[in-house]
Structure formats: structure tokens, C-alpha cells
Design an enzyme around this catalytic site. Structure first.
Site, short mmCIF file in Angstrom:
data_model
loop_
_atom_site.label_atom_id
_atom_site.label_comp_id
_atom_site.label_asym_id
_atom_site.label_seq_id
_atom_site.Cartn_x
_atom_site.Cartn_y
_atom_site.Cartn_z
N ARG A 1 0.83 -1.22 0.00
CA ARG A 1 0.00 0.00 0.00
C ARG A 1 0.86 1.26 0.00
NH1 ARG A 1 -3.10 -3.57 -0.80
NH2 ARG A 1 -5.23 -3.81 -0.01
N SER B 1 -10.50 -0.41 2.76
CA SER B 1 -9.80 -0.65 4.04
C SER B 1 -9.31 0.68 4.58
CB SER B 1 -8.59 -1.55 3.83
OG SER B 1 -9.00 -2.82 3.45
N GLU C 1 -4.82 4.11 6.13
CA GLU C 1 -4.49 3.84 4.72
C GLU C 1 -4.84 5.00 3.80
OE1 GLU C 1 -6.15 2.12 1.60
OE2 GLU C 1 -5.53 0.06 2.05
N1 EPU Z 1 -11.51 -10.31 10.17
C1 EPU Z 1 -12.31 -10.36 11.31
N2 EPU Z 1 -13.28 -9.41 11.46
C2 EPU Z 1 -13.48 -8.44 10.57
C3 EPU Z 1 -12.69 -8.39 9.41
C4 EPU Z 1 -11.70 -9.33 9.23
O1 EPU Z 1 -12.14 -11.22 12.15
O2 EPU Z 1 -14.38 -7.62 10.79
C5 EPU Z 1 -10.46 -11.32 9.99
C6 EPU Z 1 -10.98 -12.56 9.30
O3 EPU Z 1 -10.51 -13.67 10.00
C7 EPU Z 1 -10.34 -12.55 7.94
C8 EPU Z 1 -9.11 -11.69 8.14
O4 EPU Z 1 -9.43 -10.79 9.20
O5 EPU Z 1 -9.98 -13.83 7.53
C9 EPU Z 1 -8.71 -10.93 6.92
O6 EPU Z 1 -9.84 -10.26 6.39
P1 EPU Z 1 -10.08 -10.15 4.81
O7 EPU Z 1 -9.76 -11.44 4.16
O8 EPU Z 1 -11.43 -9.56 4.59
O9 EPU Z 1 -8.96 -9.16 4.32
P2 EPU Z 1 -8.40 -7.87 5.00
O10 EPU Z 1 -7.07 -8.18 5.59
O11 EPU Z 1 -9.43 -7.32 5.91
C10 EPU Z 1 -7.10 -7.06 2.86
C11 EPU Z 1 -6.95 -5.77 2.10
C12 EPU Z 1 -8.19 -5.53 1.23
C13 EPU Z 1 -8.29 -6.67 0.24
C14 EPU Z 1 -8.39 -7.99 1.03
C15 EPU Z 1 -8.35 -9.18 0.10
C16 EPU Z 1 -5.54 -4.29 3.39
C17 EPU Z 1 -5.48 -3.09 4.27
N3 EPU Z 1 -6.76 -4.67 3.01
O12 EPU Z 1 -8.22 -6.91 3.74
O13 EPU Z 1 -7.97 -4.33 0.51
O14 EPU Z 1 -9.44 -6.52 -0.58
O15 EPU Z 1 -7.27 -8.13 1.94
O16 EPU Z 1 -7.06 -9.32 -0.42
O17 EPU Z 1 -4.50 -4.85 3.06
C18 EPU Z 1 -8.40 -1.98 0.44
O18 EPU Z 1 -7.18 -1.81 0.48
O19 EPU Z 1 -9.19 -1.00 0.37
C19 EPU Z 1 -8.93 -3.33 0.49
C20 EPU Z 1 -10.25 -3.58 0.53
#
Ligand code: EPU
Length: 342
Positions: free
Chosen positions: A168, A242, A338
Site C-alpha cells: 500500500r 480498508s 491507509e
Molecule cells: N476479520 C475479522 N473481522 C473483521 C474483518 C476481518 O475477524 O471484521 C479477519 C478474518 O478472520 C479474515 C481476516 O481478518 O480472515 C482478513 O480479512 P479479509 O480477508 O477480509 O482481508 P483484510 O485483511 O481485511 C485485505 C486488504 C483488502 C483486500 C483484502 C483481500 C488491506 C489493508 N486490506 O483486507 O484491501 O481486498 O485483503 O485481499 O491490506 C483496500 O485496500 O481497500 C482493500 C479492501
């Protein structure tokens, strides 16, 4: 004859930022060609103003009054620009919508960008924060870009190394902040395409739909479905995706947290560090679905802050700070925001 575009004063920005903040720009210009940027740069009064280069406005938290000259990037065009044994090279101008561009490459029979389907924003903004999702970052398929340097008035080409991409992040958020305007971006799309299925959500979706040999269009459809289920549609609910980066910690720090919180979600990095799921940390603090003023933590994904309608930039800042403080108090982990605050 001047190339300067019309200069508009006190211009409304609510429909130009996905958070839907009712901000106004002190001055505003719409940019449709390079010559207009050159004319602004050559104008002493205009070039000395603070500037905000605006793409899709999808990674911004605006103050109610943006005391700057806002340059809305609307340069259009996309094309295949070449090929060699391994790749087809495609180029899009900065003002093209990112998702429309991804769909266009797929219609040309070109895979490579499908994991980045449905990310809001423009092509020109994509390199700035090295957009990434579902196991792919644009640095992985990036070839080069053309930028206008507001300091020198020159147009320059930058390759992947020059952009200093990181999670990012890029040189455009660091040393070149407020200096370069990205005009066009080129991607090297592989002729020998392979599915990127490392991300469990995508693999699960495909197996649930009995798709055993997915092509680029299948993966795009899967990513679109997953994003629609988890993330708020900015056309309906204001947000900037995010809101926090997933924090990266040393292995020892992750061990400390894991001992106290066995359900901690973390992902190993190439250098031995771990990326923590910030959404999980925020969720554990009980913030999911809660609000402060007119800003809230999204009920389905704690990493996303949303506008309940009528939120100001100050509401969003206050909520972000409250979330950061609680996560720090509980886990001693500092969350980094972010989006860019203006
Ligand atoms: N989780 C929770 N509660 C929540 C949200 C997430 O427990 O409310 C846990 C879950 O266990 C889940 C893990 O966190 O397995 C990861 O969540 P998720 O797979 O939704 O991905 P993320 O880490 O929240 C990142 C990116 C997203 C991208 C997704 C998929 C960043 C800051 N965010 O989100 O990017 O779409 O992975 O690759 O790296 C963005 O940058 O705007 C964005 C949406």
C-alpha cells in the site's frame, strides 16, 4: 491561445469522493490533456498554490474545506501497445476507471489483472498506493508509467524499480508526494497465464461453484462476488475501502500476541515478519457496527469505516483515532491509516 482549463471557485466535491464528504474546493480544474498541466505549471500564480490531484477520490478523507487547487484527472484512453514472447503490454490513461479497464483487458482475452476486479478508483491512482487484493498487487503486473513533474515541467517515464512499490505504498506517497502527476500506466500481462488462487476466499468460491479449471473471467467473477458480499458499495454507502493497513510485526511480537490471543489472525511474510489482520483486532475491540457521530465501523468488515450520511471529515478522523486508541490499549499494536487525509 491558452491551454488553461476553466478555473472554478468553491467547487462541490461530494460526488467526487467515495466517502461522500460534503467538502468544497477553494479552486478546481478538470484536466483532460497534458498540455493543460503544462499551462498550469507555467503559470506562476497557479503553480504556487497548494495542489490536490484527484482521481476517483476513493482513498481520501477530505476536510470540509479543501484549501487547494484541485486538479480532477480526466485524461482518457486505453490500448494494447506491444507484445513480446512472454507478454502483451497494455496502457491506460490516468483518468480511466480502474475496474472498467480490468474488464476491458479481459474482453481482449488478456488475463493478469482479474484479482484486482472491482477496486474503486482510477488507473492513475492505482500505482500511488500499489493497490492490491486477493493475492495480487499492481507491482506484480506493472511495467512502467508516464508522469508529469510539477517541479521541472518535464514528462518522464518510470519503471517498476523507480516507483519503489511496497505494501500500500510507493514513491508517490513518499519522496514524490505532491510533485508528480501520473498520466498513463502500462502493464505487462502474461501470455502464459496462470490462476492466482493463494487467497482462500477465492479458492473456496470457485470450488463451491464447481469451477475446477478457472480462467481469468471466472476469477474476476469470483472476486466481484466476494467483494460485493464483504465490502460496502460506495455508490450506496460512503467509504474508502480498508481504512487501516494490516500491521506488520516481528515474529517475536506475533508470538507474544498469540500467547495471549490464540485466535489471532496473521500471515507470514517473505522476510519472517507477520502481517496481522487489522479487521480482526478491531473486531475484538467490539467496534464492528459501532458509530461515533455520523461515521461508523462497517458491520460486515471491521477494517472499513463508513459514512452513515452527513459525516464530516472530522467525524471520520475522530472515529479512526478512537479505533486506533482501543486497538493500541488492548494489543499494543499501532494501526496506520491507509487513505490520505486532506
Ligand atoms: N476479520 C475479522 N473481522 C473483521 C474483518 C476481518 O475477524 O471484521 C479477519 C478474518 O478472520 C479474515 C481476516 O481478518 O480472515 C482478513 O480479512 P479479509 O480477508 O477480509 O482481508 P483484510 O485483511 O481485511 C485485505 C486488504 C483488502 C483486500 C483484502 C483481500 C488491506 C489493508 N486490506 O483486507 O484491501 O481486498 O485483503 O485481499 O491490506 C483496500 O485496500 O481497500 C482493500 C479492501
Amino acid at each position: 491561445m491558452t491551454n488553461l482549463p476553466p478555473l472554478l471557485a468553491d467547487y462541490p466535491l461530494q460526488s467526487l469522493n467515495t466517502f461522500g464528504i460534503a467538502a468544497r474546493a477553494r479552486q478546481f480544474m478538470q484536466i483532460e490533456q497534458l498540455e493543460q498541466l503544462q499551462a498550469i505549471q507555467a503559470d506562476t500564480a497557479l503553480s504556487s498554490l497548494p495542489r490536490l490531484v484527484l482521481g476517483g477520490g476513493s482513498n481520501l478523507v477530505l476536510s470540509d474545506q479543501v484549501d487547494a487547487l484541485v486538479l480532477h484527472m480526466c485524461i482518457k484512453g486505453k490500448q494494447i501497445v506491444g507484445e513480446d514472447a512472454g507478454h502483451v503490454y497494455v496502457q491506460a490513461a490516468a483518468g480511466e476507471n480502474w475496474h472498467e479497464f480490468v474488464l476491458w483487458t479481459l474482453r481482449q482475452g488478456l488475463g493478469g489483472l482479474e484479482n484486482l476486479s472491482l477496486i474503486p478508483g482510477t488507473v492513475g491512482a492505482a500505482p500511488i498506493q500499489n493497490i492490491g487484493a486477493y493475492g495480487l498487487e499492481i507491482k506484480d503486473v506493472f511495467h512502467s508509467l508516464t508522469a508529469f513533474d510539477f517541479t521541472t515541467g518535464q514528462v518522464l517515464e518510470m519503471d517498476r524499480a523507480a516507483c519503489r512499490f511496497a505494501y500500500r505504498d510507493s514513491i508517490f506517497k513518499q519522496d514524490y508526494k505532491d510533485r508528480m502527476v501520473i498520466l498513463a500506466v502500462r502493464f505487462a500481462l502474461p501470455k502464459h497465464w496462470q490462476a492466482r488462487l493463494a487467497y482462500a476466499d477465492v479458492a473456496n468460491y470457485l470450488s463451491q461453484h464447481a469451477i475446477t479449471h478457472p480462467g481469468p473471467a471466472d476469477i474476476s467473477a469470483a472476486v466481484i462476488a466476494i467483494r460485493q458480499a464483504k465490502l460496502p458499495d460506495p455508490a450506496v454507502t460512503g467509504n474508502a475501502g480498508s481504512f487501516f493497513k494490516n500491521p506488520v510485526v516481528r515474529a517475536a511480537e506475533r508470538e507474544r500476541l498469540l500467547a495471549a490471543y490464540p485466535k489471532l489472525v496473521s500471515y507470514p511474510q517473505d522476510n519472517g515478519d507477520y502481517k496481522l489482520a487489522a479487521g480482526w483486532l478491531i473486531d475484538q475491540c467490539g467496534w464492528k457496527g459501532r458509530h461515533l457521530g455520523r461515521a461508523a465501523v462497517y458491520e460486515k468488515q471491521a477494517l472499513v469505516l463508513v459514512n452513515l450520511g452527513g459525516a464530516s471529515g472530522a467525524d471520520v478522523r475522530a472515529l479512526a483515532q478512537a479505533v486506533q486508541a482501543d486497538v493500541y490499549a488492548r494489543f499494543a499494536v499501532q494501526l496506520e491509516v491507509e487513505p490520505v487525509f486532506v
